[in-house]
Design an enzyme around this catalytic site. Structure first.
Site, PDB file in Angstrom:
ATOM      1  N   GLU A 155       4.896 -23.961  18.742  1.00  0.00           N
ATOM      2  CA  GLU A 155       5.869 -22.937  18.357  1.00  0.00           C
ATOM      3  C   GLU A 155       6.480 -22.204  19.557  1.00  0.00           C
ATOM      4  OE1 GLU A 155       2.791 -23.169  17.233  1.00  0.00           O
ATOM      5  OE2 GLU A 155       2.671 -22.947  15.062  1.00  0.00           O
ATOM      6  N   CYS A 386       2.341   8.630   2.991  1.00  0.00           N
ATOM      7  CA  CYS A 386       3.072   7.715   2.110  1.00  0.00           C
ATOM      8  C   CYS A 386       2.405   7.638   0.729  1.00  0.00           C
ATOM      9  CB  CYS A 386       3.206   6.353   2.778  1.00  0.00           C
ATOM     10  SG  CYS A 386       4.452   5.281   2.009  1.00  0.00           S
ATOM     11  N   LEU A 387       1.632   6.587   0.467  1.00  0.00           N
ATOM     12  CA  LEU A 387       0.886   6.495  -0.792  1.00  0.00           C
ATOM     13  C   LEU A 387      -0.073   7.675  -0.928  1.00  0.00           C
ATOM     14  CD1 LEU A 387       0.140   4.875  -3.352  1.00  0.00           C
ATOM     15  CD2 LEU A 387      -1.555   3.656  -1.959  1.00  0.00           C
ATOM     16  N   GLY A 388      -0.541   8.196   0.208  1.00  0.00           N
ATOM     17  CA  GLY A 388      -1.415   9.355   0.199  1.00  0.00           C
ATOM     18  C   GLY A 388      -0.754  10.565  -0.431  1.00  0.00           C
ATOM     19  N   GLN A 390       1.702  10.367  -2.641  1.00  0.00           N
ATOM     20  CA  GLN A 390       1.903  10.044  -4.054  1.00  0.00           C
ATOM     21  C   GLN A 390       0.628  10.257  -4.856  1.00  0.00           C
ATOM     22  OE1 GLN A 390       3.583   6.070  -4.031  1.00  0.00           O
ATOM     23  NE2 GLN A 390       5.275   6.695  -2.697  1.00  0.00           N
ATOM     24  N   HIS A 512       5.773   8.245   7.674  1.00  0.00           N
ATOM     25  CA  HIS A 512       4.632   7.781   8.470  1.00  0.00           C
ATOM     26  C   HIS A 512       4.597   8.523   9.810  1.00  0.00           C
ATOM     27  CE1 HIS A 512       3.324   4.113   6.178  1.00  0.00           C
ATOM     28  NE2 HIS A 512       4.509   4.320   5.619  1.00  0.00           N
ATOM     29  N   GLU A 514       2.258   8.762  11.942  1.00  0.00           N
ATOM     30  CA  GLU A 514       1.503   8.038  12.976  1.00  0.00           C
ATOM     31  C   GLU A 514       2.406   7.202  13.871  1.00  0.00           C
ATOM     32  OE1 GLU A 514       1.462   5.115   9.439  1.00  0.00           O
ATOM     33  OE2 GLU A 514       1.590   7.285   9.795  1.00  0.00           O
TER      34      GLU A 514
END
Length: 541
Positions: A155, A386-388, A390, A512, A514
């Protein structure tokens, strides 16, 4: 460096095995050169056929690092940004998928005027174009190119050929090749073996490339005799054989290189002026190794057995830990194992803070919601990403607002109280790649809130990677019961930050944070979160 001077190119390639730290090597070289007053950028050339890592499983590729322009890129770009403190763009990551896609699209449009399309020159020309494009306009003195994979991989051959062509085109004093290789230690005979490195360099030469610097990764120090042997068989000076020993922090790597004069060796070969300055990094490492405090942070998520899936979070902890004079001890918590309040209490009994990680899918979400509840009710410092965010909203809706069956339509399409829902613009989307809310979006901070205290700004910009949002139909009800919406994207009228005021430190973001934490400046939310964890630990002790 004078604007009339030619751009310098440093190519970092790897041999023997993958995972030797080419990204950290490129980042560390970048740090040394930037500290010498040079303008530096870094490009990652990835040989895989995916257009980008956005749809790849974290088990395959680790974290997807999102840039301001919305590009989903390799986690190494996170290292580049953190080390050299330069915002990357889509031009800093090129994959085989992108290269072939561009060439084939041009062929379909007739741009090649009926020519037979071949790897050489068409694919290699496109690779070279992308290497030049990262510095268009010419605002950088040095472009560092890291090539993914290992020398000899099928590759990566077009990339190696493109580098060979470029090395001839730009000239001897304007390019340099760093070969990262492995020198294994054989326990039975108690000796370091140089043969894998010799064979790796032989393979590189077959392609038409000769390394200028050989960086040897090993668990044991390289003796003078080992260095001389590698130098002899690989045709480099002995002082160009650099030891890449194991260190406690990746931010120590530039110091290891500087001790061996790597920065100066590179600058002398490329006829660059200046001297690497590493005193600030010395101070950082000293504080990292000798902290006053220690805090235990629960990392709650889906891929807890794979730290690379949350690489930027772990690095943000290091930055914030140093700024708070604290060592951050991470406890990985698989939320799918948390079924009850009692289970949550057992898992979090000895932690000083709880971070709810980003992710997709319904696995472990019940445990995540229970984790939010535990942190909220027990005054444990909490940061949701994020999902945290929500899950924190779902917990609040269920257990404070009385909407017992509240949920996200990602987890339950038939929930009667969809407090988290898809944006209208996301509903008709079928393609998965590059279709989320991606990249930098603005956020207005509400005064006199926890977010305002941490950011000390009224307006911020943060990076996103998600599809679901807080449902505005429930926003007033949530706020009426005490949830504070402290950050909003006014253009799209979307919730960006929420917090719980009757709590020492409970903040969650849809973005995000971070991904914008840097070696020289911890992200405000991480700095505040670890600071709150230190205070919580003191009160306990």
């Amino acid at each position: 460096m004078s604007p009339k001077r030619p751009v310098k190119y440093i190519f970092v390639v790897g041999g023997v095995i993958s995972g030797l730290g080419k990204g950290i090597t490129a980042s560390s070289i970048g740090y040394l050169l930037k500290s010498a007053g040079l303008r530096v950028t870094i490009l990652k050339l990835d040989p895989y056929l995916n257009v980008d890592p956005g749809t790849m499983n974290p088990y395959q590729h680790g974290e997807v690092f999102v840039l301001d322009d919305g590009s989903e890129t390799d986690l190494d770009l996170g290292h580049y940004e953190r080390f050299i403190d330069v915002d990357m763009s889509k031009h800093n990551n090129a994959t085989t998928g992108q290269v072939y896609s561009t060439v084939l699209n041009r062929e379909r449009k007739g741009d090649y005027l009926g020519a037979t399309i071949q790897v050489i020159p068409h694919i290699t020309d496109e690779i070279k174009r992308r290497i030049h494009l990262v510095n268009d306009p010419k605002k950088y003195d040095v472009v560092i190119c890291e090539v993914g994979g290992t020398v000899g991989d099928i590759e990566s051959l077009p990339f190696m050929e493109a580098i060979r062509q470029m090395s001839v085109e730009v000239g001897y004093r304007n390019h340099l090749i760093v070969h990262v290789t492995l020198v294994p230690y054989i326990q039975a005979s108690e000796e370091l073996k140089t043969k894998p490195t010799q064979h790796s360099v032989m393979k590189l030469r077959e392609i038409g490339l000769s390394p200028d610097i050989i960086l040897c990764r090993s668990n044991y120090p390289l003796t003078k005799q080992v260095k001389e042997k590698i130098a002899l068989f690989c045709n480099v000076s002995t002082n160009h054989v650099i030891e890449g020993k194991e260190v406690k922090s990746i931010y120590e790597v530039p110091l290891v290189f500087d001790k061996q004069k790597l920065g100066q060796i590179i600058m002398n070969r490329l006829e660059l002026t200046g001297q690497p300055q590493v005193s600030k990094l010395h101070d950082f490492i000293t504080r990292f190794k000798k902290p006053t405090y220690k805090v235990n942070i629960a990392m709650c998520g889906k891929y807890t057995e794979l730290p690379d899936a949350y690489k930027s979070v772990l690095e943000a902890f290091i930055h914030a830990g140093v700024e708070n004079d604290a060592h951050v001890n991470v406890h990985w918590i698989a939320t799918e194992n948390i079924k009850t309040d009692t289970g949550a209490e057992k898992e979090f009994a000895n932690v000083d803070g709880l971070l709810l990680l980003p992710g997709f899918g319904s696995r472990g979400t019940g445990g995540k919601i229970l984790s939010c509840k535990y942190a909220r009710e027990n005054n444990v410092p909490f940061l949701g990403i994020c999902l945290g965010l929500q899950c924190a909203v779902i917990d609040f809706a269920k257990n404070v607002c009385g909407l017992t069956d509240a949920n996200s339509t990602e987890f339950d399409k038939k929930t009667p109280y969809p407090v988290i829902d898809l944006m209208e613009s996301q509903r008709a989307i079928k393609r998965k790649g590059g279709t989320m809310r991606l990249g930098a979006y603005s956020c207005d901070i509400k005064p006199k809130t926890g977010a305002a205290r941490e950011y000390r700004k009224k307006h911020i910009s943060e990076r996103h990677r998600h599809r679901w949002e807080v449902n505005n139909r429930y926003r007033s009800r949530l706020e009426k019961h005490g949830l504070v919406v402290s950050g909003v994207n006014t253009e799209l009228n979307l919730v960006e930050i929420i917090e719980y005021p009757d709590h020492p430190w409970f903040i969650a973001s849809q973005f995000h944070p971070e991904m914008k934490s840097r070696l020289n400046s911890a992200h405000p939310l991480f700095r505040g979160f670890i600071g709150a964890a230190v205070k919580y630990n003191k009160l306990k002790g």
